[in-house]
Write a protein that holds these residues in place. Structure first.
Motif, mmCIF file in Angstrom:
data_model
loop_
_atom_site.group_PDB
_atom_site.id
_atom_site.type_symbol
_atom_site.label_atom_id
_atom_site.label_comp_id
_atom_site.label_asym_id
_atom_site.label_seq_id
_atom_site.Cartn_x
_atom_site.Cartn_y
_atom_site.Cartn_z
ATOM 1 N N PRO A 27 55.350 1.058 2.364
ATOM 2 C CA PRO A 27 55.111 0.382 3.637
ATOM 3 C C PRO A 27 56.344 -0.319 4.176
ATOM 4 O O PRO A 27 56.512 -0.454 5.384
ATOM 5 N N ASP A 297 55.088 -9.067 -0.344
ATOM 6 C CA ASP A 297 54.446 -7.771 -0.617
ATOM 7 C C ASP A 297 52.948 -7.897 -0.363
ATOM 8 O O ASP A 297 52.126 -7.774 -1.269
ATOM 9 N N SER A 301 48.603 -4.061 4.234
ATOM 10 C CA SER A 301 49.809 -3.778 5.009
ATOM 11 C C SER A 301 49.541 -3.784 6.507
ATOM 12 O O SER A 301 50.144 -4.554 7.246
ATOM 13 N N SER A 330 52.244 -6.846 6.360
ATOM 14 C CA SER A 330 53.406 -6.709 5.468
ATOM 15 C C SER A 330 54.711 -6.722 6.250
ATOM 16 O O SER A 330 55.731 -7.215 5.757
ATOM 17 N N ASN A 407 48.193 -2.110 0.375
ATOM 18 C CA ASN A 407 49.581 -2.037 -0.081
ATOM 19 C C ASN A 407 49.653 -2.406 -1.549
ATOM 20 O O ASN A 407 49.523 -3.570 -1.917
#
Length: 417
Positions: A27, A297, A301, A330, A407
């Motif tokens: 991503p 992180d 995402s 993200s 993600n």
């Protein structure tokens, strides 16, 4: 001599647009390409459906709380006009009945019965149970690693912990846990075909129907029983579809997000031993490690969908009314305009603006306190017991999540010592 016809090719995207990869990938590479177009970008969603993505931190914060932004799918023009097929892999996100597809008074009506289960005091009361679950799972991880010193931490630890917690809150028989996770993964996979998507949705709704029927027949002190009571005794506060839709949301969001959060935090700390040492030495806290993971992180995402109810300008970009818009969590977490030139660096002591990875505005994640508690306890007990834990395979060999919504990676082999 004859030759096979060339495979059909997707038409090229319109100038200035970015084609989202249905099968997923890194991503952060996608985000870098998107952010190069600006903090708000045009995208092509699976099925050649035009959409937008809000990627910049400041723009996303404004968008998530904007009064002219809605979640109700009636504002999704292509869906309303019949341009979105039943088997579209993102259709469930857009249409599931419940608080994530409702606005205003309807949203408050649907959120109310659930919010009572996630007050700070009720979540904190779960700490002893979560600690016990974590320690039991770590015993099982250690046993699994006896053969060669390695174990899949995602499958044996990061997954069963939130699944057990949300299962207990909902009153779900543990026999359903593995099936519910497998179906949840299939429902959120943005690259699934129409038949797979429809089959996964039917199967998941069937299992949740069984859960609701069991609780209706034998009510308990759990959230499913409370939802059924709100349906039956609360003057019609919820209907049947909304009960099942709320259960679907709670199961998927209640374990997938925390599963990814714990997995991503372990990866980050293993890759940044200096940051792990700061926490182990007491110079930073496990809560700080969780917050930096959420920024650096994000477990989600690009989340579907919101819609501008009128042509809306964010920065210098117009979001046309009726287009589906992804919330780029993200991307916003590594937006240099907000987090500085070192936004790509994992730093548990980082000061700066609060990340948006658990949302903002009226749809802020109800389960945020629970996710934070589970992740904090999990990391503290895990690294307290195995401070030398390392990845058993190179990071680049770990398979990414199947889609652009979640993600994380699909396995996490670690060496305990």
């Amino acid at each position: 001599m004859t030759t096979d016809p060339a495979p059909a090719q997707d038409p090229p995207p319109a100038p200035g647009t970015y084609r989202m990869r249905p099968g997923g990938g890194c991503p952060h590479a996608d985000n870098a390409a998107l952010l190069a177009r600006g903090p708000v970008a045009r995208v092509v969603l699976p099925g050649e459906i035009a959409g937008m993505a809000v990627l910049g931190h400041a723009e996303l914060r404004e968008f998530l709380a904007h009064p002219d932004v809605a979640k109700d799918p009636r504002h999704f023009t292509a869906l309303r006009e019949g341009g979105v097929p039943d088997g579209w892999p993102l259709r469930t996100f857009a249409t599931v009945p419940g608080m994530t597809t409702a606005d205003g008074a309807d949203h408050r009506r649907l959120r109310g019965p659930v919010a009572a289960a996630f007050t700070p005091s009720r979540v904190e009361a779960l700490r002893p149970r979560i600690t016990t679950l974590v320690d039991t799972l770590l015993d099982e991880v250690e046993e699994a690693a006896r053969a060669d010193g390695t174990a899949d931490l995602r499958r044996l630890f990061a997954l069963p912990l939130p699944m057990a917690v949300i299962g207990e809150l909902l009153g779900v028989d543990p026999a359903h846990h593995e099936r519910l996770h497998a179906l949840s993964e299939r429902v959120v996979a943005t690259g699934a075909g129409p038949e797979q998507t429809l089959a996964a949705n039917r199967a998941l709704l069937a299992v949740l129907g069984e859960v609701a029927a069991a609780r209706a027949a034998d009510p308990g002190d759990d959230l499913t029983s409370a939802l059924i009571a709100a349906r039956d005794e609360g003057g019609g506060r919820l209907d049947d579809a909304e009960v099942i839709g709320t259960l679907l949301l709670m199961v998927v969001a209640g374990h997938e997000t925390t599963l990814n959060l714990v997995t991503n935090a372990v990866r980050a700390l293993c890759a940044h031993r200096d940051q792990l040492r700061l926490v182990l030495d007491g110079r930073a806290t496990w809560a700080q490690a969780v917050e930096e993971t959420l920024r650096w992180d994000s477990p989600v995402s690009a989340f579907p969908f919101r819609y501008a109810t009128r042509d809306l300008t964010l920065g210098s970009t117009v979001i046309p009314a009726g287009l589906p818009v992804l919330a780029g969590y993200s991307a916003a977490g590594r937006d240099r305009a907000a987090h500085g030139p070192d936004a790509d660096r994992f730093d548990v002591t980082r000061a700066g603006p609060r990340h948006l990875s658990l949302g903002h505005g009226p749809h802020y994640c109800l389960g945020a306190p629970l996710a934070r508690l589970e992740a904090t306890v999990a990391l503290e007990r895990l690294f307290g017991r195995f401070p030398g834990l390392t990845l058993a395979e190179p990071e680049e060999t770990l398979p990414p999540a199947a889609g652009f919504v979640g993600n994380s990676v699909r396995r996490l082999p670690v060496r305990l010592r």
